[in-house]
Design a protein around this motif. Sequence first.
Motif, short mmCIF file in Angstrom:
data_model
loop_
_atom_site.label_atom_id
_atom_site.label_comp_id
_atom_site.label_asym_id
_atom_site.label_seq_id
_atom_site.Cartn_x
_atom_site.Cartn_y
_atom_site.Cartn_z
N PHE A 262 31.79 68.66 27.86
CA PHE A 262 33.17 69.05 28.15
C PHE A 262 33.21 69.90 29.41
CE2 PHE A 262 33.08 68.12 23.66
CZ PHE A 262 34.28 67.48 23.43
N TRP A 263 34.41 69.96 30.03
CA TRP A 263 34.63 70.76 31.23
C TRP A 263 35.98 71.46 31.09
CZ3 TRP A 263 38.55 69.90 34.99
CH2 TRP A 263 38.46 70.71 36.13
N THR A 264 36.03 72.75 31.44
CA THR A 264 37.27 73.52 31.36
C THR A 264 37.84 73.70 32.74
OG1 THR A 264 36.51 74.71 29.38
CG2 THR A 264 38.31 75.68 30.62
N SER A 265 39.10 73.32 32.92
CA SER A 265 39.75 73.39 34.22
C SER A 265 40.04 74.84 34.61
CB SER A 265 41.06 72.61 34.20
OG SER A 265 41.86 72.92 35.32
N PRO A 266 39.68 75.23 35.84
CA PRO A 266 40.06 76.57 36.31
C PRO A 266 41.53 76.65 36.69
CG PRO A 266 38.92 75.38 38.05
CD PRO A 266 38.85 74.50 36.83
N HIS A 267 42.22 75.50 36.80
CA HIS A 267 43.62 75.47 37.21
C HIS A 267 44.56 75.60 36.01
CE1 HIS A 267 41.84 74.04 40.93
NE2 HIS A 267 41.35 72.98 40.29
N THR A 268 44.25 74.90 34.92
CA THR A 268 45.17 74.84 33.79
C THR A 268 44.57 75.39 32.50
OG1 THR A 268 44.41 72.61 33.20
CG2 THR A 268 46.24 72.77 34.77
N GLY A 269 43.26 75.62 32.46
CA GLY A 269 42.61 76.06 31.24
C GLY A 269 42.38 74.95 30.24
N ALA A 270 42.75 73.71 30.58
CA ALA A 270 42.56 72.58 29.67
C ALA A 270 41.08 72.24 29.55
CB ALA A 270 43.33 71.36 30.16
N GLU A 284 24.64 43.99 23.88
CA GLU A 284 23.42 44.80 24.06
C GLU A 284 23.58 45.74 25.25
OE1 GLU A 284 19.53 42.79 23.11
OE2 GLU A 284 20.73 41.01 23.65
N LEU A 285 24.79 46.32 25.38
CA LEU A 285 25.11 47.18 26.51
C LEU A 285 25.20 48.63 26.03
CD1 LEU A 285 25.97 47.42 29.51
CD2 LEU A 285 28.34 47.12 28.73
N HIS A 286 24.52 49.51 26.73
CA HIS A 286 24.52 50.95 26.45
C HIS A 286 24.63 51.65 27.78
CE1 HIS A 286 22.83 54.75 24.48
NE2 HIS A 286 22.78 55.00 25.77
N ILE A 287 25.73 52.37 28.02
CA ILE A 287 25.92 53.04 29.31
C ILE A 287 26.28 54.50 29.11
CG2 ILE A 287 26.49 50.99 30.65
CD1 ILE A 287 29.42 51.65 30.32
N GLU A 288 25.79 55.33 30.03
CA GLU A 288 26.13 56.74 30.07
C GLU A 288 27.01 56.98 31.29
OE1 GLU A 288 22.50 58.90 30.07
OE2 GLU A 288 21.92 58.24 28.04
N ILE A 289 28.03 57.84 31.11
CA ILE A 289 29.08 58.01 32.11
C ILE A 289 29.25 59.50 32.38
CG2 ILE A 289 31.51 57.58 32.62
CD1 ILE A 289 31.35 55.40 30.37
N TYR A 290 29.17 59.88 33.67
CA TYR A 290 29.35 61.29 34.05
C TYR A 290 30.16 61.38 35.34
CZ TYR A 290 26.02 62.63 30.46
OH TYR A 290 25.40 62.82 29.25
N PRO A 291 31.05 62.39 35.45
CA PRO A 291 31.81 62.57 36.69
C PRO A 291 30.89 62.88 37.87
CG PRO A 291 32.77 63.85 34.88
CD PRO A 291 31.44 63.35 34.40
N VAL A 292 31.23 62.32 39.04
CA VAL A 292 30.47 62.66 40.25
C VAL A 292 30.86 64.05 40.74
CG1 VAL A 292 30.17 60.24 40.90
CG2 VAL A 292 32.14 61.52 41.77
N VAL A 293 32.08 64.48 40.40
CA VAL A 293 32.58 65.83 40.67
C VAL A 293 33.36 66.26 39.43
CG1 VAL A 293 34.14 67.24 42.10
CG2 VAL A 293 32.72 65.46 43.17
N ASP A 294 33.11 67.45 38.93
CA ASP A 294 33.79 67.89 37.71
C ASP A 294 35.29 68.02 37.90
OD1 ASP A 294 31.50 67.98 36.15
OD2 ASP A 294 31.09 70.08 36.59
#
Length: 357
Positions: A262-270, A284-294
Amino acid sequence: MPVPTPAAVAPTPAPVPLEFPQDEGPHENRLEWWYYSGHLQDEAGDEYGFHFVVFQSLDPLASRDLGNGLGTAYAAQFGLTSVGSGRHIQDARFSRGEQPQSGPALSGFQVADWSLSANPDLHAIDAGTDGVRLSLSMTPTNPPALHNQIGWLAGPTTGWTYYYSRPRMPAEGTLELDGQRFTVSGDVWMDHQWGEFFVLGNPAGWQWFGIQLDDGTELMVTQTRNVDGDIDALYGSFIEMDGSLKSIGSNPGELELTTEEFWTSPHTGAEYPSGWVIRLPEEELHIEIYPVVDDQEIISTRPESAIYWEGKVSINGTQAGSPITGDGFVELTGYVLPEPLPWRILSMADRRVEVTE
């Protein structure tokens, strides 16, 4: 306070087959949007992610009563992420009044100084903000991908919608950034959705994934939450290289989605989900997903409860035991707590209580 169940807008109609180029253009429905999210590179190989959307909101009764088309409103939003610098830039534009089209498709929308046109042969956008401008042309190469096989979905309380995508359009154009002008190219995912439906705020909302795998296939996944915040649907489409589509999620165990971080926004607190795993056992697909910038939150919107996260993500995983990578975009809505209505704050502030003996 409890969120009331929205009133039914009308009896749900039987869906009609989509036709192109007509259905590339606007419709006379309550809500409609044209959504573009893309992955670009400049001549030096620097990477960028962008998203651009035009919303059309139609109130036929207001247009009829006013007699001037002002029941039609437009909101456009733009975001650009520089992967190398970690910088995210975003802005919005708004306008009101009908914009009649000169042809059967979308000959053009103008929202302040931003523009969009779309037809089955070519899509074009032009948008930007201080120090940034993106002008892009995109060419459809496959037929539109009709989700749920017919391009139509219905929910239990929020209404019905037509929905199709063009998940991998080759794109080229120019990017102006900080006084420099770059030639850029890449791939763009386009979503077009319209119907008689409501977009509900926190705790309702959704997680949406548009994924372009490096083997030429694409994956759309949507997970929705109801007015209690409970997950009420998980569905998607697996799209082959030739454009053929397989609907997924209707059978147990066909589609799995888990949140890892999880990531907490410094702008809204969400607090937003910020890392996921998607599994398609049959493929047979398994993928991991991550933001390139939070921080890819879109805060230039109205009302504040409609703020959302829309960002470029990295894709890594395996298919049939072999490594696979790709590009993706994720959209997260309904995570920002709504503020009290201004009139309610005013009425409470102005309330006077007199005490008499």
